[in-house]
Each structure stands twice: as C-alpha cells, then as structure tokens.
Design an enzyme around this catalytic site. Structure first.
Site, PDB file in Angstrom:
ATOM      1  NE  ARG A   1       8.889   6.483   9.244  1.00  0.00           N
ATOM      2  CZ  ARG A   1       8.007   6.250   8.288  1.00  0.00           C
ATOM      3  NH1 ARG A   1       8.273   5.368   7.341  1.00  0.00           N
ATOM      4  NH2 ARG A   1       6.851   6.870   8.270  1.00  0.00           N
TER       5      ARG A   1
ATOM      6  CE1 TYR B   1       8.091   5.364   3.324  1.00  0.00           C
ATOM      7  CE2 TYR B   1       6.672   7.266   3.616  1.00  0.00           C
ATOM      8  CZ  TYR B   1       7.084   6.015   4.008  1.00  0.00           C
ATOM      9  OH  TYR B   1       6.494   5.416   5.080  1.00  0.00           O
TER      10      TYR B   1
ATOM     11  NE  ARG C   1       2.593   7.087   2.843  1.00  0.00           N
ATOM     12  CZ  ARG C   1       3.256   6.032   3.307  1.00  0.00           C
ATOM     13  NH1 ARG C   1       3.940   5.277   2.484  1.00  0.00           N
ATOM     14  NH2 ARG C   1       3.214   5.726   4.577  1.00  0.00           N
TER      15      ARG C   1
ATOM     16  N   PRO D   1       0.798  -1.220   0.000  1.00  0.00           N
ATOM     17  CG  PRO D   1      -0.282  -1.205   2.071  1.00  0.00           C
ATOM     18  CD  PRO D   1       0.522  -2.065   1.159  1.00  0.00           C
ATOM     19  CG  ASN D   2      -0.385   4.343   1.109  1.00  0.00           C
ATOM     20  OD1 ASN D   2      -1.323   4.836   0.493  1.00  0.00           O
ATOM     21  ND2 ASN D   2      -0.523   3.841   2.323  1.00  0.00           N
TER      22      ASN D   2
ATOM     23  CG  ASN E   1       8.363  -1.615   0.488  1.00  0.00           C
ATOM     24  OD1 ASN E   1       7.705  -1.720   1.511  1.00  0.00           O
ATOM     25  ND2 ASN E   1       8.956  -0.501   0.118  1.00  0.00           N
TER      26      ASN E   1
ATOM     27  CD  GLU F   1      10.890  -7.117   5.856  1.00  0.00           C
ATOM     28  OE1 GLU F   1      10.028  -6.451   6.438  1.00  0.00           O
ATOM     29  OE2 GLU F   1      11.566  -8.005   6.436  1.00  0.00           O
TER      30      GLU F   1
ATOM     31  CB  ALA G   1       1.105  -0.126   6.249  1.00  0.00           C
TER      32      ALA G   1
ATOM     33  CG  HIS H   1      10.946  -1.917   5.031  1.00  0.00           C
ATOM     34  ND1 HIS H   1       9.588  -1.939   4.831  1.00  0.00           N
ATOM     35  CD2 HIS H   1      11.290  -3.111   5.547  1.00  0.00           C
ATOM     36  CE1 HIS H   1       9.132  -3.112   5.233  1.00  0.00           C
ATOM     37  NE2 HIS H   1      10.140  -3.843   5.657  1.00  0.00           N
TER      38      HIS H   1
END
Length: 144
Positions: free
Chosen positions: A106, A22, A17, A9-10, A73, A97, A76, A99
């Site tokens: 964070r 990012y 965003r 998502p996103n 990735n 994975e 969320a 990110h």
C-alpha cells in the site's frame, strides 16, 4: 493461558470501511471468530478496541503481570506511535502484530511499523485469519 487482543482506530468499522481492502467481515464477526477459536483451545481472551492512542497505551500497561500474550492491530498508530511501542516494551509481554491488509503493498507510510520492534512476529495481509494465526503463535511461544 490469557491473551489480550488490542485493536486500534477504525477497526470497529470493519465491514463498512473500505471492504475492498479490509473485507466484509464486521468487527462483531471478528470478535466471535477469536472467541470461538480461543474457547476451543482453553485460552482466556479479552478483546479491546479504541480509537484513542492514550487508551491503547493504558490498556497495554494494564496487561502487566495479567496476560501471557498480546495480539495487537494498532491500525494507523502502527506507523506513528512511539508511545505504543514504548508501552509494549515496558510490559515485556510477548506480542504479535497483525494487519488485515497487505500493508507492504500500500502507501509508502504504511510500510513502516514502529511496533514491530517490540513484537515477536508480524502478520500482514491474511485478513482476519491473521488474528487466529497470532493467537496460535503466542500459544506456542508461551507453552514452549
């Protein structure tokens, strides 16, 4: 060699965003970077993005016996989805994975990854170059 890149998502909103977190590179820019890198190495690539958890699970399951590696990735869903973890375990394809942001620096909830239990490596905080590193890791893993 055939690699599936899955984005959650996103990720389609890259460049729009929270660019301070990012970056300003768009999703299209990311896809072109991945495609160019893979073309230079003779790697067949498929890139997929969805904002829906079940779609991501379906895509992972469809990779069974078709792909040599997965770059994921899950965004969320990394911090919430046992279903995606189970799908990765179920297909038994080497996965890395990725990110884009430094998730370990964070919010507390972002420090927990369910997916890492099914991945051979996790790359965090290297921006979109993390995808290139993940592809190179899978290439080395599969060819070794």
């Amino acid at each position: 060699m055939k690699i599936l890149v899955i984005n959650g998502p996103n990720i389609n909103m890259l460049g729009v965003r929270e660019p301070a977190i990012y970056g300003e590179e768009t999703y299209d820019d990311l896809c072109k970077r991945i495609e160019k890198h893979c073309a230079s190495k003779g790697i067949t690539i498929e890139i997929y993005q969805s904002n829906h958890e079940g779609d991501l699970v379906d895509k992972i399951q469809s990779a069974f016996q078709k792909f040599d590696g997965i770059v994921i990735n899950a965004a969320a869903y990394t911090h919430t989805s046992v279903a995606i973890l189970d799908a990765l375990r179920g297909v038994n394809i080497p996965a890395v994975e990725v990110h884009i942001s430094k998730t370990d620096g964070r919010e507390e909830f972002r420090k927990v990854s369910y997916l890492s239990a099914a991945c051979i490596e996790t790359i965090i905080g290297e921006g979109t170059l993390g995808y290139i590193k993940a592809i190179d890791i899978l290439e080395k893993e599969v060819l070794s």
